[in-house]
Design an enzyme around this catalytic site. Structure first.
Site, short mmCIF file in Angstrom:
data_model
loop_
_atom_site.label_atom_id
_atom_site.label_comp_id
_atom_site.label_asym_id
_atom_site.label_seq_id
_atom_site.Cartn_x
_atom_site.Cartn_y
_atom_site.Cartn_z
N ARG A 160 47.22 41.36 28.35
CA ARG A 160 46.06 41.03 28.91
C ARG A 160 44.94 41.03 27.90
O ARG A 160 44.13 40.36 27.97
CB ARG A 160 45.70 42.05 30.06
CG ARG A 160 46.25 41.70 31.45
CD ARG A 160 46.10 42.96 32.22
NE ARG A 160 46.65 42.96 33.51
CZ ARG A 160 46.93 43.89 34.41
NH1 ARG A 160 47.17 45.02 34.06
NH2 ARG A 160 47.43 43.44 35.58
N PHE A 212 36.77 43.07 46.12
CA PHE A 212 37.31 41.73 45.53
C PHE A 212 38.39 41.32 46.15
O PHE A 212 38.85 40.02 45.53
CB PHE A 212 37.72 42.39 44.15
CG PHE A 212 38.81 43.52 44.14
CD1 PHE A 212 40.02 43.30 44.27
CD2 PHE A 212 38.58 45.01 43.88
CE1 PHE A 212 41.01 44.30 44.16
CE2 PHE A 212 39.46 45.82 43.87
CZ PHE A 212 40.68 45.49 43.94
N THR A 269 43.84 46.90 33.41
CA THR A 269 43.61 45.90 34.44
C THR A 269 42.49 45.15 33.95
O THR A 269 42.39 43.60 34.11
CB THR A 269 43.27 46.39 35.99
OG1 THR A 269 44.25 47.36 36.25
CG2 THR A 269 43.15 45.53 36.76
N HIS A 324 50.42 40.44 36.86
CA HIS A 324 50.47 41.65 37.76
C HIS A 324 51.73 42.47 37.68
O HIS A 324 53.09 41.94 37.33
CB HIS A 324 50.36 41.26 39.21
CG HIS A 324 50.78 42.02 40.30
ND1 HIS A 324 49.81 43.12 40.71
CD2 HIS A 324 52.10 42.46 40.64
CE1 HIS A 324 50.69 43.88 41.30
NE2 HIS A 324 52.08 43.60 41.50
N TYR A 330 49.03 41.40 48.83
CA TYR A 330 47.82 42.39 48.17
C TYR A 330 47.27 43.00 49.26
O TYR A 330 45.91 43.53 49.40
CB TYR A 330 46.77 41.28 47.69
CG TYR A 330 47.00 41.12 46.17
CD1 TYR A 330 47.38 42.35 45.28
CD2 TYR A 330 46.96 39.93 45.55
CE1 TYR A 330 47.55 41.68 43.98
CE2 TYR A 330 47.39 39.57 44.44
CZ TYR A 330 47.62 40.64 43.54
OH TYR A 330 48.01 40.34 42.10
N LYS A 343 50.00 35.00 36.65
CA LYS A 343 49.21 34.63 37.57
C LYS A 343 48.62 32.94 37.10
O LYS A 343 48.99 32.69 35.93
CB LYS A 343 47.87 35.58 37.46
CG LYS A 343 48.38 36.79 37.97
CD LYS A 343 46.92 37.86 38.24
CE LYS A 343 47.28 39.10 38.35
NZ LYS A 343 46.02 39.83 38.84
N ARG A 383 53.80 48.24 32.60
CA ARG A 383 52.29 48.27 32.33
C ARG A 383 51.89 48.60 31.26
O ARG A 383 50.65 48.10 30.82
CB ARG A 383 51.94 49.42 33.35
CG ARG A 383 52.43 49.26 34.91
CD ARG A 383 52.22 50.54 35.86
NE ARG A 383 50.64 50.74 36.00
CZ ARG A 383 49.97 50.07 36.83
NH1 ARG A 383 50.53 49.03 37.42
NH2 ARG A 383 48.62 50.40 36.81
P1 CMP Z 1 46.85 43.21 40.08
O1 CMP Z 1 47.65 44.30 39.28
O2 CMP Z 1 47.25 41.92 40.48
O3 CMP Z 1 46.49 44.01 41.35
C1 CMP Z 1 45.12 43.93 41.97
C2 CMP Z 1 44.28 42.82 41.31
O4 CMP Z 1 42.77 42.87 41.75
C3 CMP Z 1 43.97 43.36 39.79
O5 CMP Z 1 45.27 43.04 39.35
C4 CMP Z 1 42.84 42.44 39.47
O6 CMP Z 1 43.22 41.29 39.11
C5 CMP Z 1 42.01 42.24 40.79
N1 CMP Z 1 40.70 43.14 40.77
C6 CMP Z 1 39.39 42.59 40.69
N2 CMP Z 1 38.46 43.45 40.74
C7 CMP Z 1 39.25 44.64 40.57
C8 CMP Z 1 38.68 45.90 40.55
N3 CMP Z 1 37.48 46.30 40.63
N4 CMP Z 1 39.92 47.06 40.40
C9 CMP Z 1 41.04 46.63 40.42
N5 CMP Z 1 41.51 45.60 40.72
C10 CMP Z 1 40.67 44.36 40.65
#
Ligand code: CMP
Length: 140
Positions: free
Chosen positions: A103, A58, A92, A116, A50, A10, A86
């Site tokens: 992360r 969000f 996340t 991601h 997305y 990202k 993962r």
């Molecule tokens: P990603 O794996 O790219 O998929 C969706 C993205 O939404 C996640 O990573 C986060 O960067 C973002 N995000 C922000 N808030 C939330 C949340 N509450 N739960 C899950 N993803 C979130």
């Protein structure tokens, strides 16, 4: 089974100059980069990618963040690639990510969370096809 997964480094991690560091973690875990490109996503591209999150609170912040700078997009291939990636990424929310994960080491917030990765075989196939035509995936 040998799988493929879609990975995105990202804008936060690209800005931190850790593309190579993250690729190195993929390679050390036995994942091969089989497609790769840098891209500054348009709003429409980020929203489309997305789309499953379109109704989430969000969504807007996520899209704005993902178009704030270029990203590095890659398809990774290897034994259990989806779960392996993962594991390498960690949770996340970087505050919940295990020490030593991408992360934990590079992410600042749940939006600026460095990477991601696809969450299942079906989404992996859709996500890889979103960015790479078949001829640009070099299975090896
Ligand atoms: P990603 O794996 O790219 O998929 C969706 C993205 O939404 C996640 O990573 C986060 O960067 C973002 N995000 C922000 N808030 C939330 C949340 N509450 N739960 C899950 N993803 C979130």
């Amino acid at each position: 089974a040998i799988e493929r997964t879609l990975s995105i480094i990202k804008p936060d991690a690209v800005a931190k100059n850790v593309i190579g560091e993250i690729y190195s973690r993929f390679e050390k875990a036995g994942l091969k980069v089989v497609a790769s490109k840098m891209k500054h996503l348009s709003r429409a591209e980020a929203e489309g990618f997305y789309a499953v999150h379109a109704a989430r609170p969000f969504f807007n912040d996520l899209v704005n963040f993902m178009i704030s700078g270029p990203v590095m997009i890659q398809a990774l291939e290897g034994e259990g690639a989806i779960a392996k990636n993962r594991e390498l990424m960690g949770a996340t929310d970087p505050k919940k990510a295990e020490p030593g994960t991408i992360r934990a080491d590079f992410a600042d917030s749940i939006d600026a969370n460095a990477v991601h990765g696809s969450d299942a075989p079906e989404t992996a196939a859709v996500e890889i096809a979103y960015f790479f035509p078949q001829a640009e995936v070099y299975s090896r």
